[in-house]
Each structure stands twice: as C-alpha cells, then as structure tokens.
Design an enzyme around this catalytic site. Structure first.
Site, PDB file in Angstrom:
ATOM      1  N   ASN A   9      26.383 -19.570 -38.189  1.00 45.33           N
ATOM      2  CA  ASN A   9      26.241 -18.241 -38.786  1.00 45.33           C
ATOM      3  C   ASN A   9      25.512 -17.380 -37.752  1.00 45.33           C
ATOM      4  O   ASN A   9      24.300 -17.486 -37.603  1.00 45.33           O
ATOM      5  CB  ASN A   9      25.444 -18.323 -40.093  1.00 45.33           C
ATOM      6  CG  ASN A   9      25.144 -16.951 -40.667  1.00 45.33           C
ATOM      7  OD1 ASN A   9      25.718 -15.943 -40.229  1.00 45.33           O
ATOM      8  ND2 ASN A   9      24.253 -16.897 -41.642  1.00 45.33           N
ATOM      9  N   TRP A  10      26.289 -16.584 -37.050  1.00 47.60           N
ATOM     10  CA  TRP A  10      25.714 -15.820 -35.952  1.00 47.60           C
ATOM     11  C   TRP A  10      24.906 -14.614 -36.428  1.00 47.60           C
ATOM     12  O   TRP A  10      24.225 -13.970 -35.630  1.00 47.60           O
ATOM     13  CB  TRP A  10      26.821 -15.355 -35.000  1.00 47.60           C
ATOM     14  CG  TRP A  10      27.289 -16.422 -34.050  1.00 47.60           C
ATOM     15  CD1 TRP A  10      26.841 -17.719 -33.978  1.00 47.60           C
ATOM     16  CD2 TRP A  10      28.282 -16.280 -33.026  1.00 47.60           C
ATOM     17  NE1 TRP A  10      27.506 -18.377 -32.969  1.00 47.60           N
ATOM     18  CE2 TRP A  10      28.386 -17.527 -32.370  1.00 47.60           C
ATOM     19  CE3 TRP A  10      29.090 -15.227 -32.605  1.00 47.60           C
ATOM     20  CZ2 TRP A  10      29.275 -17.733 -31.307  1.00 47.60           C
ATOM     21  CZ3 TRP A  10      29.972 -15.438 -31.559  1.00 47.60           C
ATOM     22  CH2 TRP A  10      30.059 -16.678 -30.910  1.00 47.60           C
ATOM     23  N   LYS A  11      25.042 -14.259 -37.698  1.00 42.26           N
ATOM     24  CA  LYS A  11      24.329 -13.078 -38.217  1.00 42.26           C
ATOM     25  C   LYS A  11      24.650 -11.877 -37.321  1.00 42.26           C
ATOM     26  O   LYS A  11      25.762 -11.777 -36.812  1.00 42.26           O
ATOM     27  CB  LYS A  11      22.833 -13.375 -38.331  1.00 42.26           C
ATOM     28  CG  LYS A  11      22.586 -14.693 -39.074  1.00 42.26           C
ATOM     29  CD  LYS A  11      21.169 -14.917 -39.456  1.00 42.26           C
ATOM     30  CE  LYS A  11      21.079 -16.263 -40.182  1.00 42.26           C
ATOM     31  NZ  LYS A  11      19.760 -16.528 -40.706  1.00 42.26           N
ATOM     32  N   HIS A  97      24.797 -14.865 -48.973  1.00 42.72           N
ATOM     33  CA  HIS A  97      23.694 -15.312 -48.102  1.00 42.72           C
ATOM     34  C   HIS A  97      22.386 -14.678 -48.577  1.00 42.72           C
ATOM     35  O   HIS A  97      22.376 -13.532 -49.036  1.00 42.72           O
ATOM     36  CB  HIS A  97      23.985 -14.939 -46.650  1.00 42.72           C
ATOM     37  CG  HIS A  97      23.036 -15.580 -45.696  1.00 42.72           C
ATOM     38  ND1 HIS A  97      21.780 -15.071 -45.471  1.00 42.72           N
ATOM     39  CD2 HIS A  97      23.131 -16.714 -44.958  1.00 42.72           C
ATOM     40  CE1 HIS A  97      21.149 -15.867 -44.611  1.00 42.72           C
ATOM     41  NE2 HIS A  97      21.945 -16.871 -44.283  1.00 42.72           N
ATOM     42  N   GLU A  99      20.097 -13.323 -47.066  1.00 39.71           N
ATOM     43  CA  GLU A  99      19.782 -12.018 -46.439  1.00 39.71           C
ATOM     44  C   GLU A  99      20.571 -10.895 -47.106  1.00 39.71           C
ATOM     45  O   GLU A  99      20.079  -9.763 -47.210  1.00 39.71           O
ATOM     46  CB  GLU A  99      20.050 -12.109 -44.922  1.00 39.71           C
ATOM     47  CG  GLU A  99      18.982 -12.955 -44.244  1.00 39.71           C
ATOM     48  CD  GLU A  99      19.440 -13.709 -43.001  1.00 39.71           C
ATOM     49  OE1 GLU A  99      20.473 -13.348 -42.406  1.00 39.71           O
ATOM     50  OE2 GLU A  99      18.749 -14.678 -42.630  1.00 39.71           O
ATOM     51  N   GLU A 169      20.700 -23.402 -49.105  1.00 37.27           N
ATOM     52  CA  GLU A 169      19.801 -22.888 -48.079  1.00 37.27           C
ATOM     53  C   GLU A 169      18.485 -22.443 -48.721  1.00 37.27           C
ATOM     54  O   GLU A 169      18.396 -21.316 -49.234  1.00 37.27           O
ATOM     55  CB  GLU A 169      20.426 -21.683 -47.376  1.00 37.27           C
ATOM     56  CG  GLU A 169      21.746 -21.990 -46.692  1.00 37.27           C
ATOM     57  CD  GLU A 169      22.028 -20.997 -45.567  1.00 37.27           C
ATOM     58  OE1 GLU A 169      22.100 -21.445 -44.417  1.00 37.27           O
ATOM     59  OE2 GLU A 169      22.141 -19.796 -45.833  1.00 37.27           O
ATOM     60  N   GLY A 175      15.493 -19.538 -40.663  1.00 32.75           N
ATOM     61  CA  GLY A 175      14.960 -18.828 -39.508  1.00 32.75           C
ATOM     62  C   GLY A 175      13.466 -19.028 -39.300  1.00 32.75           C
ATOM     63  O   GLY A 175      12.852 -18.310 -38.515  1.00 32.75           O
ATOM     64  N   GLY A 235      22.133 -21.074 -38.312  1.00 31.55           N
ATOM     65  CA  GLY A 235      21.934 -19.758 -37.715  1.00 31.55           C
ATOM     66  C   GLY A 235      21.515 -19.885 -36.262  1.00 31.55           C
ATOM     67  O   GLY A 235      22.342 -20.006 -35.355  1.00 31.55           O
ATOM     68  N   GLY A 236      20.204 -19.887 -36.036  1.00 32.64           N
ATOM     69  CA  GLY A 236      19.655 -19.850 -34.681  1.00 32.64           C
ATOM     70  C   GLY A 236      20.306 -20.816 -33.713  1.00 32.64           C
ATOM     71  O   GLY A 236      20.705 -20.422 -32.599  1.00 32.64           O
TER      72      GLY A 236
HETATM   73  P1  PGA Z   1      18.786 -20.727 -39.468  1.00 34.38           P
HETATM   74  O1  PGA Z   1      19.768 -19.855 -40.411  1.00 34.38           O
HETATM   75  O2  PGA Z   1      19.560 -21.938 -39.045  1.00 34.38           O
HETATM   76  O3  PGA Z   1      18.473 -19.811 -38.323  1.00 34.38           O
HETATM   77  O4  PGA Z   1      17.606 -21.081 -40.283  1.00 34.38           O
HETATM   78  C1  PGA Z   1      20.571 -20.475 -41.377  1.00 34.38           C
HETATM   79  C2  PGA Z   1      21.291 -19.442 -42.197  1.00 34.38           C
HETATM   80  O5  PGA Z   1      20.717 -18.388 -42.485  1.00 34.38           O
HETATM   81  O6  PGA Z   1      22.449 -19.641 -42.583  1.00 34.38           O
END
Ligand code: PGA
Length: 256
Positions: A9-11, A97, A99, A169, A175, A235-236
């Site tokens: 998930n590159w956001k 998600h 966010e 999650e 993050g 993500g990261g």
């Molecule tokens: P993260 O993000 O691996 O950076 O914690 C995961 C996500 O938000 O899907």
C-alpha cells in the site's frame, strides 16, 4: 490452502515515473527468486495505474486502487469510480483504510457502499478493519473489528462476499513501527474467520485475511506462521523493492 497475498500500500508516495523505476528495480530481484506460491499486489495512486499496467502484468504483480467512489459516475468532482480503476488496470481496490476513515470521515455505511461498488465493477475489495488503541485498552478490540466487518459486508450477496480480501489492521500499529504480537494478530484473524463462517459457511475458508500494521522483513515470518493470517497489507516496507522482495520470499517459504 490459501495462497499468501503480499500486498503493498504505497499511500501517497511516488510519482508515476518513480513507480516505473520501482518496477524496473524489482524485476531482476523477483526473476531470480522463486515466487510461484505467492500472489503479489501493489495498491497505488490512481494516477499511476496506466503507467504501471504493462510492466506490472509482465511481472505478475496485480494492481489495486487505494479508494473508489461509491457512485458509478456523475457530478462528484475529484472522485474516481470503480470502472475507471478497472479500465486503467486495477483488479483490486483497498476499501475502508483507517486513514480514509479518519481523514475523510468514511463511515461504516460508506465503506459498505464502496465494497458493493467494487464488486459491481469486478474489482476485488481489500476491506480494511481494525481497532484503535483505546478500544484494545478497553477490551473492546474484537467487538469493534467484528462490527466493522459485519457493517461492511452488509447486503453483499453471500457468494460475492467470498471474493473480498479482509485486511486486519490495528490502527495503533499502522506506520508506527509497533506490530501486534503474532498471537494477538492470529486471535483477531481467527475471530474474523469464525464470524465469516457463521454467514458464509465454508466459503470462509477461502477468504484471505491479511495482517497490516508495520509488517516488515523482520516480523513477517512469525505473522505468516499463524494459521489464519494469509498475507500482509504493507505500507512503509513496500516502498523499497528489496524489502518487498524479502516479504515475498518469506511468503514463498511459508507456502512451500
Ligand atoms: P504500514 O502501513 O505497513 O506502514 O504500517 C500499513 C497500512 O496502512 O496498510
């Protein structure tokens, strides 16, 4: 046996040009490593899909949007529909998600409408659910997560529901570098599968449940070793091709 899914998930990171460079860097890494027991996917900004589509297909990496409109078309400035994502090369879309829930006021009802919109356009919804830290502290984590699950799948045809991927999650782990323990993550993913079984019977055994929240090459093996964790939403660590390869290798080793 459910095939593990390693989903990035590159956001809001990388430009389309940088995305192509990522794929170019990943290609030789992936081609020198067995990965036939793993499904790979990248959730990318909608602007990147067309630029990435051909190279991703050649690599066998599926593409996902990170959000979609619950509407099919119309006067919704700035929104992207499921058919637009599908036509631009996405096979999946991330829905709900944390966010989006936190910064765009996405309610359970909106998330449910988006899951339905994804299915209407032939996209597999990667449905994100997860508790806040205060929910866990209050002993309410499972209630919160299962309520999100039920609300999001409400009204979805039982047969279609099994084409959804669930991503558990915990919000406090996203993050932050803090991962849920493998045991806590397994306990929640098992509770999710049990809940799915009450409504979808044995189809629940086909539904992939991912863990997300600071998954990285150092903790992936212990998480994938859990019987109800079928991969990760990352993500990261997905921003770096070498780290994504390490996650791929761990999933391959786990599955073979
Ligand atoms: P993260 O993000 O691996 O950076 O914690 C995961 C996500 O938000 O899907």
């Amino acid at each position: 046996m459910r095939t593990p899914l390693i989903a990035g998930n590159w956001k809001m990171h990388k430009t389309p040009r940088e995305a192509k460079a990522w794929l170019a860097a990943f290609q030789p890494l992936l081609s020198s490593t067995p990965h036939d027991h793993v499904d790979l996917l990248l959730g990318v900004p909608a602007t990147h899909l067309l630029a990435m589509r051909d190279d991703a297909r050649d690599l066998g990496v599926a593409l996902a949007g990170q959000d979609l409109s619950q509407h099919d078309q119309g006067a919704y400035t700035g929104e992207v529909s499921g058919s637009m994502l599908a036509d631009a090369g996405a096979s999946h879309v991330i829905v709900g998600h944390s966010e989006r829930r936190a910064y765009h006021a996405e309610t359970d009802a909106i998330v449910a409408a988006k899951v339905q919109a994804a299915r209407r356009h032939g996209l597999v919804a990667i449905l994100c659910i997860g508790e806040q830290e205060r929910d866990r502290d209050a002993g309410q984590a499972e209630n919160v997560v299962l309520n999100q699950l039920r609300a999001a799948l409400e009204g979805l045809d039982a047969w279609l529901a099994h084409e959804v991927v669930i991503a558990y999650e915990p919000v406090w782990a996203i993050g932050t570098g803090r991962t849920a323990t493998a045991e806590d993550a397994q306990a929640m993913c098992a509770a999710i599968r049990t809940d799915l079984r009450t409504r979808h019977g044995n189809l629940a055994d086909e539904i992939r449940i991912l863990y997300g929240g600071s998954m990285n090459p150092g903790n992936v093996a212990s998480l994938l070793a859990q019987s109800d964790i079928d991969g990760g939403l990352i993500g990261g660590a997905s921003l770096d091709p070498e780290a994504f390869l390490a996650l791929t290798q761990a999933a391959q080793e786990h599955a073979s």
